[in-house]
Design a protein around this motif. Structure first.
Motif, short mmCIF file in Angstrom:
data_model
loop_
_atom_site.label_atom_id
_atom_site.label_comp_id
_atom_site.label_asym_id
_atom_site.label_seq_id
_atom_site.Cartn_x
_atom_site.Cartn_y
_atom_site.Cartn_z
N GLU A 371 11.88 -29.62 -6.04
CA GLU A 371 13.09 -28.82 -5.84
C GLU A 371 12.96 -27.45 -6.49
N GLY A 375 12.48 -26.13 -3.02
CA GLY A 375 13.85 -26.27 -2.58
C GLY A 375 14.33 -27.71 -2.49
N LYS A 376 15.65 -27.86 -2.49
CA LYS A 376 16.27 -29.19 -2.51
C LYS A 376 15.97 -29.97 -1.24
N GLU A 377 15.90 -29.32 -0.10
CA GLU A 377 15.66 -30.02 1.15
C GLU A 377 14.31 -30.76 1.11
N ASP A 378 13.28 -30.08 0.60
CA ASP A 378 11.98 -30.75 0.49
C ASP A 378 12.03 -31.88 -0.52
N LEU A 380 14.58 -33.81 -1.21
CA LEU A 380 15.26 -34.94 -0.58
C LEU A 380 14.36 -35.61 0.46
N LYS A 381 13.59 -34.82 1.20
CA LYS A 381 12.65 -35.39 2.16
C LYS A 381 11.60 -36.23 1.45
N LYS A 384 13.12 -39.52 0.28
CA LYS A 384 13.27 -40.43 1.42
C LYS A 384 11.91 -40.98 1.85
N SER A 423 24.19 -37.82 -5.81
CA SER A 423 25.00 -37.67 -4.60
C SER A 423 26.42 -38.17 -4.83
N ASN A 536 24.19 -40.69 5.70
CA ASN A 536 23.34 -39.57 5.26
C ASN A 536 22.21 -40.15 4.41
N MET A 538 19.46 -38.94 3.43
CA MET A 538 18.85 -38.07 2.43
C MET A 538 19.50 -38.28 1.06
N LYS A 539 20.75 -38.67 1.07
CA LYS A 539 21.51 -38.82 -0.18
C LYS A 539 21.65 -40.26 -0.63
#
Length: 548
Positions: A371, A375-378, A380-381, A384, A423, A536, A538-539
């Motif tokens: 993160e 970044g946060k998106e990566d 979370l990916k 998961k 989350s 969701n 991811m969360k």
């Protein structure tokens, strides 16, 4: 440390998307032995004294795979103490145990040593014993997943020796109170090795001394509390280079032909520390410095002397454990094992049944680093993606008092549990404030799962008790059951925990909505039939099913 993954299985995983976790340590079994109880339980022979310092003074002979010497154990008497239990593997020979100028009688039972004092030691006394021993310690067949010595040679033919003993126990090679609840406040490690070799141990280098007999003694000192299994030796023909992060000294010890690779690979430590300082707080052992030491095995979180054997590759030996590609952007061993300095080394579980406090939090630091960098998106990916390594076939928490870890799910199920709590908080400022506060509050302490649960629960109005209970003490995931009506959707949780409740974010026709689901049916008015409803993922790490 991390769960054991076979390299060939990793390659198959990357090709097929299916991951088989090789190490699942079952818990809640009943075939424990007296030896397990002697190692894992706390009785007066252990609790009536508090270890203050270990001073190891050893000679290591690689040609013979032999060690000899002593450990001076300084302790404070907490209650009147007639008999003390220490631990040393039964294959190691005891030469003598002395108290002052007098020898003490002792009895051995499995790996436990019961030492009888000539006169009962009185509460409040600061005292010490000298424990002399020798032997050929257990050799690891597959370090660090099985404990023992690694007697290897480098490409130049020089001896290259390492030790990894987490789980198996530090008493494999030196006498100590082998229980995580009691850490010495400091340690000195004086190791004599053949001339031409170096020993690198924890803490600060005090100096070297040529003994005149073909051996040189290398002396190191730790001035912070340290786990028994973290006290370590690393012997090799090392070269040294250094760096700094703010006021923190960074020292690196590598094989000479890997020097340029190491200088390039270890530069990642700067980015890692910048991230961890921001998200987790300062490095907890600044007085002892930070080291990476190249080892003949993959790695371990040895405090202030992190073992590194990832072959100077990105990922986990060049592979991505998440299957997303994100794991190939960074060196897994540097990040994961250094993350343990905060979780496992600074914050330590009192019983290894609660080792998820080490491994779940440290696995989460992998996502923290991602993160910070990408970044946060990566992040979370990645979280998961690593779910493919979760078995969900045994509880994360092991059995107490018998030296029993829970399942390997403590790593990535533990990390996903923390992400899910973040989350549930639904407030990143609150999450990071709480996370840093947890790290600061329990710095240099041994704690329990109950301590962790209470801390994160009290930071939010949401009741997290059923969430922790389900994910830590049961193997299965909660299931969000759903029913479609004419103008509504019905939903409830099915879980092992009675009256389970947990908020969960769902996406309905591309809009996110929070359901405060409980174990009883509730309804959500929709007005019309839905095109799509999904969790969701991811969360939240849960299962779901639609019922007729």
């Amino acid at each position: 440390m991390w769960p054991m993954w076979n390299k060939s299985l990793i390659i198959i995983t990357l090709l097929t998307g299916f991951f088989s976790q090789a190490q699942i340590v079952g818990s809640n079994h009943t075939n424990y032995t007296e030896a397990d109880s002697l190692r894992g339980s706390l009785r007066p022979e252990r609790t009536d004294f508090d270890v203050q310092k270990y001073h190891l003074k050893l000679k290591v002979e690689p040609e013979k795979k032999f060690i000899s010497g002593s450990n001076k154990i300084t302790f404070r008497v907490e209650h009147d103490l007639p008999v003390m239990q220490l631990d040393l593997f039964e294959n190691m020979e005891i030469d003598s145990i002395t108290h002052g100028d007098k020898s003490l009688n002792y009895e051995r039972k499995f790996n436990a040593v019961f030492i009888e004092f000539n006169e009962e030691l009185k509460k409040g006394k600061l005292d010490s014993i000298q424990f002399y021993y020798h032997g050929n310690p257990v050799i690891a067949e597959n370090a660090p997943w099985d404990g023992g010595f690694v007697w290897d040679k480098d490409k130049n033919g020089d001896h290259w020796v390492g030790v990894a003993v987490q789980g198996t126990g530090a008493s494999l090679w030196y006498p100590n109170k082998d229980h995580q609840s009691d850490e010495p406040q400091e340690a000195q490690i004086d190791i004599a090795v053949p001339n031409g070799l170096m020993n690198v141990s924890n803490g600060r280098f005090l100096g070297e001394n040529d003994l005149g007999n073909g051996f040189t003694e290398w002396r190191w000192k730790v001035v912070n509390p340290i786990n028994n299994y973290n006290i370590m030796i690393n012997i090799g023909n090392y070269v040294h280079f250094s760096d700094k992060f703010n006021d923190l000294d960074l020292d690196y010890y590598v094989l000479p032909y890997n020097l340029e690779k190491a200088k390039n690979q270890f530069s990642e430590v700067q980015d890692m520390l910048a991230c961890f300082y921001e998200k987790m707080g300062p490095y907890p052992f600044e007085e002892d410095g930070f080291k990476l030491v190249e080892t003949p095995y993959l790695g371990m979180e040895h405090q202030s002397a992190v073992a590194y054997g990832n072959e100077y590759k990105k990922g986990y030996l060049g592979n991505d454990l998440s299957g997303t590609g994100i794991g190939l952007k960074w060196d897994f061993i540097i990040i994961h094992e250094s993350g343990h300095e905060w979780y496992g080394n600074s914050i330590t579980s009192k019983d290894i049944a609660d080792m998820w406090i080490h491994e779940g939090f440290t696995s989460y630091t992998e996502a923290i680093y991602i993160e910070c960098r990408w970044g946060k998106e990566d992040a979370l990916k990645y979280l998961k993606g690593i779910r493919q390594n979760i078995g969900n076939n045994s509880s994360i928490i092991g059995d107490y008092g018998v030296n029993s870890e829970g399942s390997g799910d403590m790593y990535y199920k533990g990390a996903n549990l923390l992400n899910m709590i973040r989350s549930i908080y639904d407030d990143d400022q609150l999450w990071w404030d709480t996370f840093r506060d947890y790290t600061k509050t329990f710095k240099h302490q041994t704690i329990t799962t109950a301590d962790t649960e209470k801390f994160f629960d009290e930071a939010t109005e949401v009741d997290l008790k059923p969430v922790f209970d389900q994910y830590l003490r049961y193997s299965s995931l909660p299931v969000l059951q759903l029913k479609q009506g004419d103008d509504q959707i019905l939903y409830r949780w099915q879980a092992d925990v009675v009256d389970f409740k947990m908020p969960v974010d769902v996406i309905i026709d591309d809009e996110e909505l929070r359901l405060n689901a409980i174990s009883e049916w509730q309804s959500l008015k929709t007005g019309e039939e839905l095109d799509e409803l999904r969790i969701n993922e991811m969360k939240f790490y849960v299962n779901s099913e639609f019922l007729d």
